[in-house]
Design an enzyme around this catalytic site. Structure first.
Site, PDB file in Angstrom:
ATOM      1  N   ARG A 125       1.001  -1.005   0.119  1.00 51.77           N
ATOM      2  CA  ARG A 125       0.007  -0.061  -0.027  1.00 51.77           C
ATOM      3  C   ARG A 125       0.996   1.230  -0.081  1.00 51.77           C
ATOM      4  NH1 ARG A 125      -2.979   1.143   4.705  1.00 51.77           N
ATOM      5  NH2 ARG A 125      -4.398   2.657   3.205  1.00 51.77           N
ATOM      6  N   LYS A 190       3.149  -6.821  12.182  1.00 46.94           N
ATOM      7  CA  LYS A 190       2.197  -7.049  10.815  1.00 46.94           C
ATOM      8  C   LYS A 190       2.492  -8.454  10.271  1.00 46.94           C
ATOM      9  CE  LYS A 190       1.311  -4.925   6.365  1.00 46.94           C
ATOM     10  NZ  LYS A 190       1.002  -3.596   5.740  1.00 46.94           N
ATOM     11  N   ARG A 324       0.735   4.557  19.154  1.00 48.31           N
ATOM     12  CA  ARG A 324       1.938   4.889  19.642  1.00 48.31           C
ATOM     13  C   ARG A 324       2.841   3.919  19.854  1.00 48.31           C
ATOM     14  NH1 ARG A 324      -0.163   7.956  24.691  1.00 48.31           N
ATOM     15  NH2 ARG A 324      -1.959   7.132  23.807  1.00 48.31           N
TER      16      ARG A 324
HETATM   17  C1  BTN Z   1       0.247  -3.619   2.331  1.00 45.40           C
HETATM   18  O1  BTN Z   1       1.034  -2.883   2.163  1.00 45.40           O
HETATM   19  O2  BTN Z   1      -0.272  -4.028   3.632  1.00 45.40           O
HETATM   20  C2  BTN Z   1      -0.396  -4.441   1.344  1.00 45.40           C
HETATM   21  C3  BTN Z   1       0.554  -5.552   0.720  1.00 45.40           C
HETATM   22  C4  BTN Z   1      -0.203  -6.501  -0.434  1.00 45.40           C
HETATM   23  C5  BTN Z   1       1.203  -7.470  -1.033  1.00 45.40           C
HETATM   24  C6  BTN Z   1       0.591  -8.326  -1.984  1.00 45.40           C
HETATM   25  S1  BTN Z   1       1.788  -9.865  -2.235  1.00 45.40           S
HETATM   26  C7  BTN Z   1       0.405 -10.504  -3.346  1.00 45.40           C
HETATM   27  C8  BTN Z   1      -0.049  -9.137  -4.342  1.00 45.40           C
HETATM   28  N1  BTN Z   1       0.930  -8.683  -5.334  1.00 45.40           N
HETATM   29  C9  BTN Z   1       1.668  -7.739  -4.816  1.00 45.40           C
HETATM   30  O3  BTN Z   1       2.196  -6.973  -5.630  1.00 45.40           O
HETATM   31  N2  BTN Z   1       1.212  -7.083  -3.841  1.00 45.40           N
HETATM   32  C10 BTN Z   1       0.190  -7.816  -3.175  1.00 45.40           C
END
Ligand code: BTN
Length: 327
Positions: A125, A190, A324
């Site tokens: 993202r 995460k 935080r």
């Molecule tokens: C985030 O930043 O939280 C979202 C991450 C999403 C990663 C997945 S892996 C499969 C798909 N292909 C990508 O290039 N991104 C998503």
């Protein structure tokens, strides 16, 4: 394909059993010299696969390699999910499964899904990269056509988050929660993320690629580029092979998307509130115009974040929550 193409694939498949294979054995199987085997092994190391070389014994990947297999994933799908998927591909190495899925989208409402062992340009993202080492995690993308454009897909990412969280919990990871809008977390670390990308006519028929990344077994060495606290399913006691994880996620995701198309976010609201890792916490929302602080009250019926701020209750559509103590 992996660097080195078919040869690298054969090498990976031979090393997948976790046993030692001598340089001579590998050289004979690949039809190359021992020195060339060593070069191939070095190239594998660059993909994030940790190959140990021990003098007198040969090469091995300790713990073996948990490879993906389209047939095994398909046979692990629920009947509902199997009926909802048209095609499923597993690739060795791609730039991004989201990019591949977008280029393979089906007209007429079908679903196409693909996974890869590794992504060389995984997308996260907010323009961030998604670190995607070889045979370690789940990189999965699903593409669907939605009639009704962007408005229909509002809230989709939250419904997808609920489905992914359901799947991970079914695998025994009870502590899996969601951080708005759709991070999969355990405590403040995460575990996975979701990236939805749209294309086509954003007010009519549009395509949504739903990308899901889940950390399954990632070593600290290969996670070097991750700039926030992270965790993987293995460290939380989940020991199912990645094919089982992929099948569980698709089995939750495909019916959830169908439900979302029919009924919107409403059927997911209760679970979202239950899985909300930030509810009642004081947070800072970054990047939504200007930063705002407040206490998380939950989400509204469109999936917007409800924050109790000094100026009263406000709803936010975009941005990123910072708690935080978070990086
Ligand atoms: C985030 O930043 O939280 C979202 C991450 C999403 C990663 C997945 S892996 C499969 C798909 N292909 C990508 O290039 N991104 C998503």
């Amino acid at each position: 394909m992996l660097a080195g193409g078919g040869m690298a694939s054969v090498l990976v498949r031979m090393l997948a059993d976790g046993a030692f294979h001598s340089g001579g054995e590998l050289a004979a199987a690949l039809g190359i010299s021992r020195a060339a085997v060593w070069k191939q092994v070095r190239k594998l190391g660059e993909t994030g696969l940790l190959v140990h070389a021990v003098r007198g014994k040969g090469y091995r990947v300790s713990g073996g390699i948990d490879l993906l297999d389209a047939g095994q994933i398909r046979s692990g799908l629920s009947a509902d999910a199997a009926a909802l998927i048209d095609d499923l591909d597993v690739f060795d190495v791609v730039d991004s499964t989201n990019a591949v899925a977008m280029s393979r989208s089906r007209a007429g409402g079908g679903s196409y899904a693909c996974l890869a062992e590794r992504q060389t340009a995984g997308r996260g993202r907010l323009g961030r990269p998604w670190v995607s080492p070889y045979a370690a995690n789940i990189y999965l993308s699903l593409v669907r056509e939605f009639a009704g454009g962007v408005a229909v897909t509002e809230g989709l990412s939250l419904a997808v988050g609920v489905a992914v969280c359901d799947a991970v919990r079914e695998l025994g990871v009870d502590q899996a929660m969601l951080k708005w809008p759709n991070d999969l977390v355990s405590g403040e670390q995460k575990l996975g993320g979701i990236l939805i990308e749209l294309s086509g006519d954003l007010s009519g028929n549009c395509r949504a690629v739903i990308g899901v990344g889940i950390n399954v077994r990632m070593s600290a060495e290969t996670a070097g580029g991750i700039d926030q606290p992270w965790q993987d399913l293995r460290s939380l006691g989940m020991d199912a092979p990645r094919n089982v994880v992929a099948a569980k996620v698709l089995s939750a995701l495909l019916p959830a998307i169908r439900t979302f198309e029919d009924r919107g976010l409403e059927p997911f609201m209760d679970r979202w509130q239950r899985y909300d890792a930030c509810r009642g916490r004081q947070v800072k929302l970054l990047g939504a115009g200007r930063d705002s602080t407040g206490v998380v009250l939950g989400i509204d019926s469109n999936g917007g974040l409800l924050l109790e701020t000094q100026d009263g209750i406000r709803t936010f559509k975009g941005g990123e929550i910072s708690l935080r103590g978070w990086a």
